[in-house]
Motif scaffolding. Structure first.
Motif, mmCIF file in Angstrom:
data_model
loop_
_atom_site.group_PDB
_atom_site.id
_atom_site.type_symbol
_atom_site.label_atom_id
_atom_site.label_comp_id
_atom_site.label_asym_id
_atom_site.label_seq_id
_atom_site.Cartn_x
_atom_site.Cartn_y
_atom_site.Cartn_z
ATOM 1 N N LEU A 23 0.779 -1.089 0.004
ATOM 2 C CA LEU A 23 0.147 0.010 0.073
ATOM 3 C C LEU A 23 0.698 1.367 -0.006
ATOM 4 O O LEU A 23 1.555 1.491 1.041
ATOM 5 C CB LEU A 23 -1.106 -0.002 1.157
ATOM 6 N N ASP A 24 0.878 1.953 -1.252
ATOM 7 C CA ASP A 24 1.509 3.125 -1.142
ATOM 8 C C ASP A 24 0.620 4.356 -0.676
ATOM 9 O O ASP A 24 -0.228 4.595 -1.131
ATOM 10 C CB ASP A 24 1.907 3.695 -2.533
ATOM 11 N N ARG A 25 1.087 4.766 0.551
ATOM 12 C CA ARG A 25 0.187 5.761 1.164
ATOM 13 C C ARG A 25 -0.214 7.084 0.330
ATOM 14 O O ARG A 25 -1.423 7.480 0.508
ATOM 15 C CB ARG A 25 0.746 5.979 2.495
ATOM 16 N N ARG A 26 0.849 7.471 -0.134
ATOM 17 C CA ARG A 26 0.639 8.747 -1.083
ATOM 18 C C ARG A 26 -0.218 8.518 -2.172
ATOM 19 O O ARG A 26 -1.192 9.459 -2.279
ATOM 20 C CB ARG A 26 2.068 9.047 -1.788
ATOM 21 N N ASN A 27 -0.341 7.533 -2.702
ATOM 22 C CA ASN A 27 -1.177 7.210 -3.862
ATOM 23 C C ASN A 27 -2.665 6.767 -3.249
ATOM 24 O O ASN A 27 -3.753 7.159 -3.930
ATOM 25 C CB ASN A 27 -0.854 5.712 -4.749
ATOM 26 N N ALA A 28 -2.567 6.228 -2.011
ATOM 27 C CA ALA A 28 -3.879 5.887 -1.329
ATOM 28 C C ALA A 28 -4.311 7.067 -1.062
ATOM 29 O O ALA A 28 -5.837 7.417 -1.150
ATOM 30 C CB ALA A 28 -3.568 4.904 -0.255
ATOM 31 N N ARG A 29 -3.877 8.073 -0.475
ATOM 32 C CA ARG A 29 -4.516 9.690 -0.310
ATOM 33 C C ARG A 29 -5.031 10.076 -1.267
ATOM 34 O O ARG A 29 -6.003 10.676 -1.421
ATOM 35 C CB ARG A 29 -3.381 10.377 0.651
#
Length: 640
Positions: free
Chosen positions: A433-439
């Motif tokens: 899970l890439d948090r930047r992309n998830a946001r």
């Protein structure tokens, strides 16, 4: 497997370009169709390319890459993973294998495996059932002068009547998207005599791909099929005889299909066939899933394997037969653009009509983590529908491409003229899970009105619920990649059901567009062709089997039309770059990975050319059996 009936598409891995004309057949007693025309110079040739240039002259002896002295002997065997229930691939029903078309030849020669022929050049075709072809400079018609010695495997001659019959049969009983397109382009076919046939092309349309199109019609025996009342809608428990180098010897759709080389094949000595069709037997082993298939290869049930699973390629070939040199593991060059494979959106899904939702879904795929953690870092991320070729769009549009896009006016969004071609997002390889992309994905969904309620996205009380159709016979690595992607999507509140179904259900549901997301492919291209509207055009978007997204874009349609009207290679390439840019802008697919070489493994009993041609592996076309090597394997107890 989809039906093979489709229009010509400008790409080196040539799909068999079978045609269908719903026209009355006019039979003239004598005379040359060309002589009655007053349309300037009449070109007569042993082959065809749109721009008139051919690598091989009329007196060529064989293609440069083949071994003209290759022995005719032995067997090669390959796997098919999944289930088959038909020997008729033309009807659009059921699942039939490529082997079921090997018997059928066309006026212009094609490789039996759907690779380009010749495999060392792009956009050229050479006479097979025809001896020569004639056409005027404006390409408004074409005449094929057929070989009088061509015969079906039952000994009956192949005639112009058989070609015309096949055209009509495909139109009457073939795919609707194909027939609709062909009716507009080819209004008439004329049988001049038993060995001369003429096709007329409609006024006011591009001449692109039309000659290759009619030159690619399969020759079916009209008398045999009419006497038995056999058509494309039938099951073909007994396949019609063909004129090709191989005949179907045995069929058990639960176990295997066996082809035998026809010792009386009429075309053995033709230059186009020298060094080709070298195996006495070609065998297809039908196996339930990829894991079982790999074990079958290790045991020697089949002898040639094209590998698509990076985990197996990196770590699965460490068994004794490889270590002892009995199995060869090779990486062969691939000059074709990679197949555009990825997660395809069904654009008829109400939820997925929103581009922001599609963008959010795409952001949750982590290529970098998938490649490093599951695929041993062996793949590259695909951006383009013509990846790594001169027609791949890069940067902002400029030059001839920009002029073309500007000429289309309001059909082209302003930001596409000033922005760089869309490329996939980057992700961190350190965690799934890439948090930047998830946001970023969650903000897109928030802005689109999909709020989170009790952990699930919904809008106006309707949940964001989607079905992802997936073929359960896929490799474990591909399965793991999709499962992890689904996990990421569920993590941002999307209610996503992963429907793993067998290959028969998969085919049925795909054809019925019974999905929201699907792991599928489109067609790559190096040049234009009349097949582009079937894949990417609006004309048949509602029902074309080759356009699973249902893409219907006036901008894409206009660019395809412009490409078909190109008069120079430079104009054509500019149009293809514009098409690639537009397809990426429309955002109907999440691009995934690709491999720029061919991974193959085979028991060391085959010979192949020293110089591999760029557009085909050629194992069923121009490889050959080495009896001395094969005996060593048998002496060692490796193969029976």
């Amino acid at each position: 497997m989809m039906s093979f009936i489709r229009l010509s598409l400008g790409r080196p891995r040539a799909v068999r370009f079978w045609s269908a004309m719903a026209v009355s057949v006019c039979v003239a007693a004598t005379g040359s169709a060309a002589s009655a025309q007053d349309q300037g110079e009449i070109i007569k040739s042993h082959g065809y390319s749109f721009y008139g240039d051919l690598k091989y002259p009329a007196d060529f002896k064989n293609f440069d890459y083949v071994n003209p002295d290759a022995p005719k002997d032995g067997e090669i065997s390959l796997p098919f993973v999944g289930t088959l229930d038909s020997m008729n691939p033309y009807s659009g029903k059921g699942r039939a294998h490529l082997f079921s078309i090997f018997a059928y030849e066309s006026l212009l020669g094609e490789a039996p495996t759907q690779d380009g022929l010749p495999a060392d050049v792009y956009g050229e075709a050479y006479c097979l059932l025809c001896e020569t072809l004639e056409y005027p400079e404006d390409k408004s018609w074409v005449v094929f002068n057929m070989r009088k010695d061509a015969k079906f495997s039952d000994g009956t001659p192949v005639t112009a009547n058989d070609i015309a019959f096949s055209h009509n049969l495909l139109l009457d009983e073939g795919l609707q998207s194909y027939a609709d397109a062909v009716r507009k382009r080819i209004p008439k076919v004329e049988v001049i005599d038993d060995y001369t046939i003429k096709f007329y092309f409609a006024d006011g349309i591009s001449r692109r791909s039309l000659i290759e199109q009619v030159g690619g019609v399969p020759a079916w025996p009209s008398k045999w099929m009419q006497e038995r009342g056999v058509g494309l809608k039938d099951d073909w428990l007994e396949s019609p005889p063909g004129s090709g180098a191989y005949v179907i010897d045995d069929v058990d759709l639960s176990r295997n299909i066996v082809l035998k080389r026809n010792p009386d094949y009429w075309g053995n000595d033709l230059p186009i066939n020298k060094g080709r069709f070298n195996f006495d037997t070609i065998k297809l082993e039908i196996i339930s899933d990829d894991t079982a298939s790999f074990e079958a290869f290790k045991s020697g049930l089949y002898t040639f394997r094209s590998e698509g699973d990076s985990k197996k390629w990196a770590a699965g070939y460490d068994f004794p037969k490889v270590d002892d040199g009995f199995i060869v593991k090779a990486e062969l060059p691939d000059g074709s653009p990679p197949t555009p494979t990825g997660v395809v959106f069904n654009l008829n899904s109400e939820i997925l009509k929103d581009r922001a939702v599609r963008q959010a879904i795409a952001l949750m795929f982590n290529f970098e983590w998938t490649n490093e953690s599951l695929q041993y870092g062996l793949f590259k991320q695909r951006a383009s529908f013509s990846q790594g070729t001169p027609v791949m769009a890069n940067g902002v549009p400029e030059g001839a491409e920009l002029e073309l896009l500007k000429s289309l006016g309001d059909l082209v969004p302003e930001d596409m003229l000033t922005s760089e071609a869309i490329v996939p997002h980057s992700s961190s390889p350190d965690r799934l899970l890439d948090r930047r992309n998830a946001r970023a994905a969650q903000k897109l969904l928030d802005d689109a009105g999909w709020e989170v309620v009790n952990g699930q996205r919904q809008k106006d009380g309707v949940p964001l619920r989607l079905e992802f159709l997936f073929n359960s016979t896929s490799s474990p690595t591909a399965t793991a990649a999709i499962e992890n992607y689904v996990s990421n999507l569920r993590g941002i509140g999307i209610d996503l059901q992963l429907d793993k179904v067998d290959s028969s259900q998969y085919t049925s549901r795909e054809r019925g567009r019974d999905f929201d997301l699907i792991y599928e492919s489109y067609a790559a291209f190096l040049g234009t062709g009349t097949g582009l509207p079937q894949y990417y055009g609006s004309e048949a978007a509602e029902y074309s089997l080759f356009n699973p997204a249902g893409l219907a874009s006036p901008m894409v349609d206009a660019i395809i039309e412009a490409s078909l009207s190109a008069e120079t290679r430079e104009e054509e390439q500019a149009a293809m770059r514009a098409l690639d840019r537009a397809l990426r802008y429309e955002f109907f697919m999440v691009p995934m990975w690709y491999n720029d070489v061919n991974w193959v493994a085979y028991y060391d009993q085959y010979g192949r050319p020293e110089t591999q041609p760029p557009y085909a592996v050629g194992q069923l076309d121009f490889w050959w059996y080495d009896a001395e090597k094969a005996q060593k394997l048998r002496d060692a107890g490796v193969l029976r």
